[in-house]
Design an enzyme around this catalytic site. Structure first.
Site, PDB file in Angstrom:
ATOM      1  N   CYS A 162       0.922  -1.268   0.038  1.00 46.26           N
ATOM      2  CA  CYS A 162       0.022   0.075   0.023  1.00 46.26           C
ATOM      3  C   CYS A 162       0.783   1.177   0.096  1.00 46.26           C
ATOM      4  O   CYS A 162       0.397   2.471   0.087  1.00 46.26           O
ATOM      5  CB  CYS A 162      -0.905  -0.095   1.287  1.00 46.26           C
ATOM      6  N   HIS A 302      -2.817   7.696   6.561  1.00 42.47           N
ATOM      7  CA  HIS A 302      -2.976   6.305   5.725  1.00 42.47           C
ATOM      8  C   HIS A 302      -4.305   5.958   6.339  1.00 42.47           C
ATOM      9  O   HIS A 302      -5.073   5.401   5.563  1.00 42.47           O
ATOM     10  CB  HIS A 302      -1.839   5.265   6.510  1.00 42.47           C
ATOM     11  N   GLU A 313      -1.129   4.381  13.985  1.00 46.09           N
ATOM     12  CA  GLU A 313      -0.799   5.564  13.063  1.00 46.09           C
ATOM     13  C   GLU A 313      -1.047   6.666  14.085  1.00 46.09           C
ATOM     14  O   GLU A 313      -0.234   7.710  13.866  1.00 46.09           O
ATOM     15  CB  GLU A 313      -1.597   5.370  11.954  1.00 46.09           C
ATOM     16  N   LYS A 343      -9.633   7.837   2.567  1.00 45.69           N
ATOM     17  CA  LYS A 343     -10.179   6.382   2.382  1.00 45.69           C
ATOM     18  C   LYS A 343     -11.607   6.299   3.003  1.00 45.69           C
ATOM     19  O   LYS A 343     -12.385   5.067   2.437  1.00 45.69           O
ATOM     20  CB  LYS A 343      -9.177   5.385   3.003  1.00 45.69           C
ATOM     21  N   HIS A 348      -9.720   1.948   0.068  1.00 41.13           N
ATOM     22  CA  HIS A 348      -8.525   1.691   0.048  1.00 41.13           C
ATOM     23  C   HIS A 348      -7.862   1.433  -1.263  1.00 41.13           C
ATOM     24  O   HIS A 348      -8.100   0.060  -1.589  1.00 41.13           O
ATOM     25  CB  HIS A 348      -7.894   0.792   1.167  1.00 41.13           C
ATOM     26  N   PHE A 407       1.786  -3.618   3.952  1.00 44.71           N
ATOM     27  CA  PHE A 407       2.192  -5.056   4.562  1.00 44.71           C
ATOM     28  C   PHE A 407       3.753  -5.252   4.177  1.00 44.71           C
ATOM     29  O   PHE A 407       4.389  -4.932   3.377  1.00 44.71           O
ATOM     30  CB  PHE A 407       1.440  -6.341   3.606  1.00 44.71           C
TER      31      PHE A 407
END
Length: 421
Positions: A162, A302, A313, A343, A348, A407
């Site tokens: 991502c 994010h 985050e 998002k 996403h 990831f």
């Protein structure tokens, strides 16, 4: 070292088929999440996504391009064409010789991979199309863009989950900073709304299962968040050296003033509990921009709507920005750091998310209008930041930071700055 600016933006997203429609829908707080139509998801535990509804490649691409490409490349080709038109640049032979193409993609043509897996099983190897490999591999978004526009500078695909397209923008900007080219195309694309994509993420319990209320499914930092919403789309930015942009009288959206990248080195899917990777990327981006934390006015986070990811985050942002970010009372201060996640409106975009969110951040800097976070009904007390909830805010912002984490613990942060005059 050359300064790098953004002079063109093209987007195709669930929120709209153009940049203007996307940004307007975000500011108006419109959700673009709905039932899946790209495949029959009726037997799946997750039946919602952020689709680019109505996107018809036949309206934009040649028959040859359609035959050679999967949907993620098609989206990128259309976004890039819009970006170049928006920039007003004349691509001379001299520019084409140096202009590179960096398009970040996380997974590539999953729908094509599935299609030909079925073909192999049911009809045999002789029925596999010779276009299968060029359709499915991730770097062919950049390759197809370079072919269409005759670009002969470096062409490659960053594949870092991502964070893919945020890395693509940062790396392309570095190419200009070093004086290797005055112009670069950078962006990202993704389209994984297929049985393999949705089934795979659902098996990890990563996706929201609010099938009966799709517009409420993506809810970053809300107590009721239960996973992210898969989405598709593309965004392309035209990057130029400041000197080159000024010489041709280009409109400048923002400067790419800082870039940071790091790895958690912790887990294949979970962020490090101490937030070290995210913290390192943000601090590196601030350092390369030559800015203190208090200089940042807005973070396009994010913010995926996952229980752990959102919390980690928020903690990382607090560690980097301190009191500038802390808002325990929930009352907005005009001089405080504002945070939102787009998002919440479109889902996403995975490998394409960083490019879309950098584009949105550039537009927020240029126009002074900042998109909200939808569905933030009850803010998680473990995330005590000043989130822009439900309604867009307006103020001049000088510097914005855009976060992208993926990831494997990969992290990227971009600092964008306003250029006046």
């Amino acid at each position: 070292m050359h300064r790098v600016v953004i002079t063109g933006i093209g987007m195709v997203t669930p929120s709209g088929p153009t940049t203007e429609q996307t940004f307007s829908a975000l500011l108006e707080g419109q959700s673009a999440v709905g039932p899946i139509t790209l495949f029959d998801a009726s037997a799946f535990p997750v039946r919602i996504a952020g689709e680019c509804r109505g996107f018809d490649p036949k309206a934009h691409l040649t028959k040859k391009q359609i035959k050679e490409t999967a949907r993620f490349s098609q989206l990128s080709l259309v976004a890039t064409k819009a970006c170049l038109l928006d920039s007003g640049i004349e691509m001379t032979d001299a520019l084409r010789e140096k202009c590179g193409t960096y398009i970040g993609v996380g997974l590539g043509g999953l729908e094509v991979l599935y299609q030909y897996s079925v073909t192999l099983h049911e009809r045999g190897a002789s029925k596999i199309s010779p276009y299968f490999i060029p359709q499915v591999i991730a770097n062919l978004a950049a390759g197809q863009v370079a072919i269409e526009h005759g670009l002969r500078g470096p062409s490659y695909c960053t594949t870092s989950a991502c964070a893919s397209s945020a890395h693509a923008i940062g790396d392309a900007a570095d190419w200009i900073r070093l004086g290797r080219s005055p112009v670069m195309i950078a962006g990202g694309a993704e389209s994984t709304i297929s049985g393999l994509g949705i089934g795979g993420f659902a098996a990890m319990f990563a996706l929201s299962r609010r099938n009966d209320a799709p517009e409420q499914a993506s809810r970053p930092w809300d107590r009721g968040r239960d996973g992210f919403v898969c989405a598709e789309g593309a965004a392309t930015l035209l990057l130029e050296s400041l000197e080159h942009a000024q010489a041709r009288g280009a409109r400048i959206y923002a400067e790419v003033s800082g870039y940071g990248a790091s790895c958690d080195g912790h887990h294949i899917t979970q962020p490090a509990p101490d937030g070290r990777g995210a913290i390192a990327a943000m601090r590196q981006a601030l350092e390369t921009a030559g800015l203190t934390p208090n200089a940042i006015d807005y973070v396009n986070a994010h913010g995926t709507s996952t229980p752990q990811g959102d919390k980690q985050e928020a903690k990382a942002i607090l560690e980097v920005f301190g009191e500038h970010a802390h808002a325990p009372s929930g009352v907005a201060r005009r001089d405080q750091l504002w945070v939102s996640s787009t998002k919440s409106a479109m889902g996403h975009l995975l490998g394409g998310a960083g490019a879309v969110e950098a584009a949105v951040s550039a537009l927020a800097l240029h126009r002074g209008h900042i998109p909200p976070t939808l569905n933030l009904d009850e803010q998680d007390p473990e995330c005590p930041l000043d989130f822009i909830g439900k309604t867009a805010r307006e103020r001049p912002i000088r510097h914005a930071l855009s976060n992208s984490f993926g990831f494997g613990g990969t992290n990227a942060a971009l600092v964008l700055s306003r250029i006046d005059g």
